[in-house]
Design a protein around this motif. Structure first.
Motif, PDB file in Angstrom:
ATOM      1  N   SER A   1      32.128   1.250  64.440  1.00 52.57           N
ATOM      2  CA  SER A   1      32.885   1.632  63.242  1.00 52.57           C
ATOM      3  C   SER A   1      34.180   0.851  63.118  1.00 52.57           C
ATOM      4  CB  SER A   1      33.181   3.142  63.253  1.00 52.57           C
ATOM      5  OG  SER A   1      33.948   3.484  64.397  1.00 52.57           O
ATOM      6  N   ASP A   2      34.619   0.212  64.194  1.00 53.88           N
ATOM      7  CA  ASP A   2      35.869  -0.547  64.179  1.00 53.88           C
ATOM      8  C   ASP A   2      35.700  -1.819  65.010  1.00 53.88           C
ATOM      9  OD1 ASP A   2      38.409  -1.606  64.329  1.00 53.88           O
ATOM     10  OD2 ASP A   2      39.392   0.289  64.794  1.00 53.88           O
ATOM     11  N   PRO A   3      35.686  -3.005  64.368  1.00 55.78           N
ATOM     12  CA  PRO A   3      35.470  -4.244  65.123  1.00 55.78           C
ATOM     13  C   PRO A   3      36.538  -4.511  66.171  1.00 55.78           C
ATOM     14  CG  PRO A   3      36.122  -4.724  62.853  1.00 55.78           C
ATOM     15  CD  PRO A   3      35.811  -3.262  62.930  1.00 55.78           C
ATOM     16  N   VAL A   4      37.749  -3.994  65.985  1.00 59.03           N
ATOM     17  CA  VAL A   4      38.800  -4.175  66.986  1.00 59.03           C
ATOM     18  C   VAL A   4      38.413  -3.469  68.279  1.00 59.03           C
ATOM     19  CG1 VAL A   4      41.221  -3.782  67.570  1.00 59.03           C
ATOM     20  CG2 VAL A   4      40.603  -4.474  65.258  1.00 59.03           C
ATOM     21  N   ASP A   5      37.868  -2.247  68.153  1.00 63.33           N
ATOM     22  CA  ASP A   5      37.410  -1.525  69.344  1.00 63.33           C
ATOM     23  C   ASP A   5      36.239  -2.253  70.009  1.00 63.33           C
ATOM     24  OD1 ASP A   5      39.312   0.438  69.012  1.00 63.33           O
ATOM     25  OD2 ASP A   5      37.979   1.787  67.914  1.00 63.33           O
ATOM     26  N   VAL A   6      35.370  -2.851  69.185  1.00 63.59           N
ATOM     27  CA  VAL A   6      34.255  -3.614  69.746  1.00 63.59           C
ATOM     28  C   VAL A   6      34.784  -4.770  70.585  1.00 63.59           C
ATOM     29  CG1 VAL A   6      32.277  -5.086  69.210  1.00 63.59           C
ATOM     30  CG2 VAL A   6      32.666  -3.014  67.883  1.00 63.59           C
TER      31      VAL A   6
ATOM     32  N   SER B   1      40.393 -12.350  76.593  1.00 62.32           N
ATOM     33  CA  SER B   1      40.206 -12.719  77.996  1.00 62.32           C
ATOM     34  C   SER B   1      41.324 -12.169  78.870  1.00 62.32           C
ATOM     35  CB  SER B   1      40.147 -14.249  78.131  1.00 62.32           C
ATOM     36  OG  SER B   1      41.407 -14.834  77.883  1.00 62.32           O
ATOM     37  N   LEU B   2      42.459 -11.809  78.258  1.00 61.83           N
ATOM     38  CA  LEU B   2      43.602 -11.271  79.001  1.00 61.83           C
ATOM     39  C   LEU B   2      43.706  -9.756  78.908  1.00 61.83           C
ATOM     40  CD1 LEU B   2      46.318 -13.825  77.805  1.00 61.83           C
ATOM     41  CD2 LEU B   2      45.227 -13.774  80.041  1.00 61.83           C
ATOM     42  N   SER B   3      42.781  -9.126  78.190  1.00 60.08           N
ATOM     43  CA  SER B   3      42.960  -7.714  77.870  1.00 60.08           C
ATOM     44  C   SER B   3      43.065  -6.818  79.097  1.00 60.08           C
ATOM     45  CB  SER B   3      41.807  -7.231  76.973  1.00 60.08           C
ATOM     46  OG  SER B   3      40.560  -7.362  77.640  1.00 60.08           O
TER      47      SER B   3
ATOM     48  N   ARG C   1      50.157  -4.652  74.563  1.00 56.28           N
ATOM     49  CA  ARG C   1      48.834  -4.281  74.070  1.00 56.28           C
ATOM     50  C   ARG C   1      48.826  -3.994  72.572  1.00 56.28           C
ATOM     51  NH1 ARG C   1      44.206  -3.210  76.503  1.00 56.28           N
ATOM     52  NH2 ARG C   1      45.240  -3.490  78.501  1.00 56.28           N
ATOM     53  N   GLU C   2      49.838  -3.264  72.076  1.00 58.92           N
ATOM     54  CA  GLU C   2      49.865  -2.950  70.650  1.00 58.92           C
ATOM     55  C   GLU C   2      50.069  -4.194  69.807  1.00 58.92           C
ATOM     56  OE1 GLU C   2      49.016  -0.196  69.005  1.00 58.92           O
ATOM     57  OE2 GLU C   2      48.383   0.399  71.023  1.00 58.92           O
ATOM     58  N   SER C   3      50.914  -5.105  70.293  1.00 55.29           N
ATOM     59  CA  SER C   3      51.091  -6.372  69.569  1.00 55.29           C
ATOM     60  C   SER C   3      49.791  -7.158  69.550  1.00 55.29           C
ATOM     61  CB  SER C   3      52.204  -7.203  70.212  1.00 55.29           C
ATOM     62  OG  SER C   3      53.454  -6.555  70.105  1.00 55.29           O
ATOM     63  N   ALA C   4      49.074  -7.161  70.667  1.00 51.51           N
ATOM     64  CA  ALA C   4      47.802  -7.872  70.737  1.00 51.51           C
ATOM     65  C   ALA C   4      46.780  -7.251  69.781  1.00 51.51           C
ATOM     66  CB  ALA C   4      47.270  -7.861  72.162  1.00 51.51           C
ATOM     67  N   ARG C   5      46.720  -5.942  69.730  1.00 52.44           N
ATOM     68  CA  ARG C   5      45.791  -5.271  68.812  1.00 52.44           C
ATOM     69  C   ARG C   5      46.131  -5.608  67.363  1.00 52.44           C
ATOM     70  NH1 ARG C   5      42.266  -1.418  70.849  1.00 52.44           N
ATOM     71  NH2 ARG C   5      41.973  -0.593  68.744  1.00 52.44           N
ATOM     72  N   ALA C   6      47.428  -5.732  67.059  1.00 50.86           N
ATOM     73  CA  ALA C   6      47.829  -6.089  65.698  1.00 50.86           C
ATOM     74  C   ALA C   6      47.343  -7.496  65.343  1.00 50.86           C
ATOM     75  CB  ALA C   6      49.345  -5.998  65.556  1.00 50.86           C
ATOM     76  N   VAL C   7      47.420  -8.423  66.297  1.00 56.30           N
ATOM     77  CA  VAL C   7      46.922  -9.786  66.069  1.00 56.30           C
ATOM     78  C   VAL C   7      45.415  -9.754  65.838  1.00 56.30           C
ATOM     79  CG1 VAL C   7      46.562 -12.048  67.124  1.00 56.30           C
ATOM     80  CG2 VAL C   7      48.779 -10.920  67.345  1.00 56.30           C
ATOM     81  N   VAL C   8      44.694  -9.040  66.697  1.00 52.11           N
ATOM     82  CA  VAL C   8      43.243  -8.952  66.565  1.00 52.11           C
ATOM     83  C   VAL C   8      42.865  -8.273  65.251  1.00 52.11           C
ATOM     84  CG1 VAL C   8      41.130  -8.010  67.582  1.00 52.11           C
ATOM     85  CG2 VAL C   8      42.915  -8.960  69.059  1.00 52.11           C
TER      86      VAL C   8
ATOM     87  N   ALA D   1      33.903 -17.511  73.631  1.00 51.37           N
ATOM     88  CA  ALA D   1      34.984 -16.680  73.098  1.00 51.37           C
ATOM     89  C   ALA D   1      34.945 -16.572  71.578  1.00 51.37           C
ATOM     90  CB  ALA D   1      36.337 -17.223  73.569  1.00 51.37           C
ATOM     91  N   SER D   2      34.856 -17.702  70.866  1.00 51.53           N
ATOM     92  CA  SER D   2      34.834 -17.651  69.399  1.00 51.53           C
ATOM     93  C   SER D   2      33.612 -16.904  68.897  1.00 51.53           C
ATOM     94  CB  SER D   2      34.844 -19.063  68.817  1.00 51.53           C
ATOM     95  OG  SER D   2      36.036 -19.746  69.133  1.00 51.53           O
ATOM     96  N   SER D   3      32.472 -17.113  69.537  1.00 51.35           N
ATOM     97  CA  SER D   3      31.251 -16.423  69.136  1.00 51.35           C
ATOM     98  C   SER D   3      31.384 -14.918  69.312  1.00 51.35           C
ATOM     99  CB  SER D   3      30.063 -16.941  69.961  1.00 51.35           C
ATOM    100  OG  SER D   3      29.844 -18.319  69.737  1.00 51.35           O
ATOM    101  N   VAL D   4      32.070 -14.496  70.356  1.00 50.22           N
ATOM    102  CA  VAL D   4      32.280 -13.069  70.586  1.00 50.22           C
ATOM    103  C   VAL D   4      33.062 -12.453  69.424  1.00 50.22           C
ATOM    104  CG1 VAL D   4      33.496 -11.386  72.025  1.00 50.22           C
ATOM    105  CG2 VAL D   4      32.114 -13.170  73.096  1.00 50.22           C
ATOM    106  N   VAL D   5      34.091 -13.143  68.954  1.00 47.46           N
ATOM    107  CA  VAL D   5      34.916 -12.619  67.861  1.00 47.46           C
ATOM    108  C   VAL D   5      34.073 -12.451  66.602  1.00 47.46           C
ATOM    109  CG1 VAL D   5      36.931 -13.012  66.406  1.00 47.46           C
ATOM    110  CG2 VAL D   5      37.007 -13.637  68.835  1.00 47.46           C
ATOM    111  N   TYR D   6      33.354 -13.499  66.222  1.00 48.32           N
ATOM    112  CA  TYR D   6      32.538 -13.410  65.007  1.00 48.32           C
ATOM    113  C   TYR D   6      31.421 -12.381  65.161  1.00 48.32           C
ATOM    114  CZ  TYR D   6      34.724 -17.516  62.891  1.00 48.32           C
ATOM    115  OH  TYR D   6      35.618 -18.391  62.320  1.00 48.32           O
ATOM    116  N   ALA D   7      30.794 -12.332  66.333  1.00 48.47           N
ATOM    117  CA  ALA D   7      29.698 -11.381  66.546  1.00 48.47           C
ATOM    118  C   ALA D   7      30.199  -9.949  66.460  1.00 48.47           C
ATOM    119  CB  ALA D   7      29.037 -11.635  67.898  1.00 48.47           C
ATOM    120  N   GLY D   8      31.404  -9.697  66.965  1.00 45.90           N
ATOM    121  CA  GLY D   8      31.962  -8.356  66.871  1.00 45.90           C
ATOM    122  C   GLY D   8      32.155  -7.920  65.430  1.00 45.90           C
ATOM    123  N   VAL D   9      32.635  -8.823  64.598  1.00 47.93           N
ATOM    124  CA  VAL D   9      32.839  -8.506  63.181  1.00 47.93           C
ATOM    125  C   VAL D   9      31.495  -8.316  62.481  1.00 47.93           C
ATOM    126  CG1 VAL D   9      33.714  -9.390  60.981  1.00 47.93           C
ATOM    127  CG2 VAL D   9      35.071  -9.674  63.068  1.00 47.93           C
TER     128      VAL D   9
END
Length: 392
Positions: free
Chosen positions: A267-272, A124-126, A134-141, A229-237
């Protein structure tokens, strides 16, 4: 007796805090107990929450001073509590204290325990996230999505591949395990011998194996409003996992009041996930209009609408589009949530309207989603499947 009393008071002190125990609080806590008490008190000891964590003034002036203090607090709770408790306390701190903006600080992101709710907050903050965070956030995701893939991917691929194999039919099954006994018995009921109480299987129906062509088209239509928000994370994966199965053609479409096709990032859920923008409005009708254009084989297409159904667009047109899809043979399933967060809030009138159209609307946990996909591919009764799953 004294030692036992002291231990009981110590436990009550840690559970309730000194203020609630009053004169019975006993001797002050020391050592690790004092640090545990301070960590709990910082979050829970005032009516508003956050006795010692909230910024001391306006956010602009308090941010720099409070971020290191919160980072130290995060370090303390990770030291003294199990991961499941740490995640609950982090979620409480973000919700109770308004610490969301502090997550833009790199030292904060390095200190947090990654979990699905935290990823939802970061997404939501992206759009406002500074480059240094941003790189730290991507590492968490990345940490969260990798863990989810490890736990969910193999089961999803196994369930879907098995369902695709069973969904095909052959009149010459090679092995006993390839015989579809349910369909075989139904096809041979005229050969029932009452004196022997058995059916003579004159014609065998079996599962077709090793399908090479694309057998199903799957379109995941994903509501990215703040409540999802939680549904978005699982749906992306799950979208990335489904896209890795050759017999499926998978598309992921995210929407608020606009529509974003994220299929090229599967091909990459993080990018999704970073392609989503959590927190906008909701126009389901517009999203379904886009999904309709993606449908080229209605009878072989499964549309999974993940939304709480609070439509901000044209409700009548939304329902008409869904009716048109189902009339053409497309399977439409509405998931009110795809998460472990418990019973979701949703628009009951729209859910009832979908049910009248033959479209089931229910919440689904990530653990049940692979079986749901298998049931959809085999064209089982999804409403019955949902009732049976809920009763377990």
């Amino acid at each position: 007796m004294s030692a036992g009393h002291d231990e009981r008071m110590r436990r009550w002190r840690l559970a309730l805090g000194a203020a609630d125990l009053g004169d019975d609080a006993g001797a002050p806590l020391t050592g690790d107990d004092a640090r545990i008490d301070a960590a709990l008190g910082a979050l829970y000891d005032s009516d508003e929450g956050g006795g010692g964590l909230e910024p001391s003034g306006p956010r602009q002036s308090g941010l720099g001073a409070s971020a290191p203090r919160v980072a130290r607090w995060l370090g303390d709770i990770r030291t003294f509590f199990p991961v499941s408790v740490v995640q609950v306390m982090q979620k409480d701190a973000i919700e109770r204290l308004g610490l969301t903006r502090l997550l833009l600080e790199p030292e904060m992101l390095d200190a947090v325990e990654p979990d699905v709710h935290l990823v939802g907050t970061l997404l939501s903050l992206s759009r406002v996230m500074p480059e240094q965070a941003r790189e730290s956030a991507r590492a968490v995701v990345r940490a969260v999505t990798s863990d989810l893939e490890r736990r969910l991917a193999q089961r999803t691929r196994s369930a879907v591949t098995g369902a695709l194999n069973r969904a095909g039919r052959t009149s010459r099954p090679r092995r006993t395990s390839d015989i579809n006994w349910d369909r075989t018995i139904r096809a041979n009921l005229r050969n029932y011998l009452p004196q022997h109480r058995t059916v003579v299987p004159e014609r065998l129906i079996g599962y077709a194996r090793k399908q090479q062509a694309v057998a199903r088209d799957v379109i995941v239509c994903l509501d990215q409003s703040g409540s999802m928000a939680s549904s978005v994370v699982y749906a992306g994966v799950f979208g990335a996992v489904l896209a890795s199965i050759p017999s499926l053609r998978t598309s992921v479409v995210a929407f608020d009041t606009a529509v974003a096709d994220l299929t090229e990032h599967l091909s990459d859920p993080v990018d999704v996930l970073f392609g989503t923008q959590i927190g906008g409005g909701t126009d389901i009708n517009r999203a379904l209009a886009y999904c309709q254009r993606l449908i080229t084989r209605p009878a072989s297409t499964i549309v999974i609408l993940i939304s709480d159904l609070f439509e901000g667009g044209n409700r009548e047109e939304m329902l008409r589009r869904i009716a048109d899809m189902t009339a053409a043979g497309t399977q439409v399933i509405a998931l009110l949530a795809l998460s472990d967060d418990g019973a979701p809030g949703y628009d009951h009138d729209n859910a009832a309207a979908l049910a009248n159209l033959g479209v089931p609307a229910f919440a689904c946990t990530p653990g049940s989603f692979p079986d749901l996909m298998a049931a959809a591919i085999e064209r089982r009764d999804i409403t019955e499947w949902a009732h049976r799953t809920a009763a377990r």
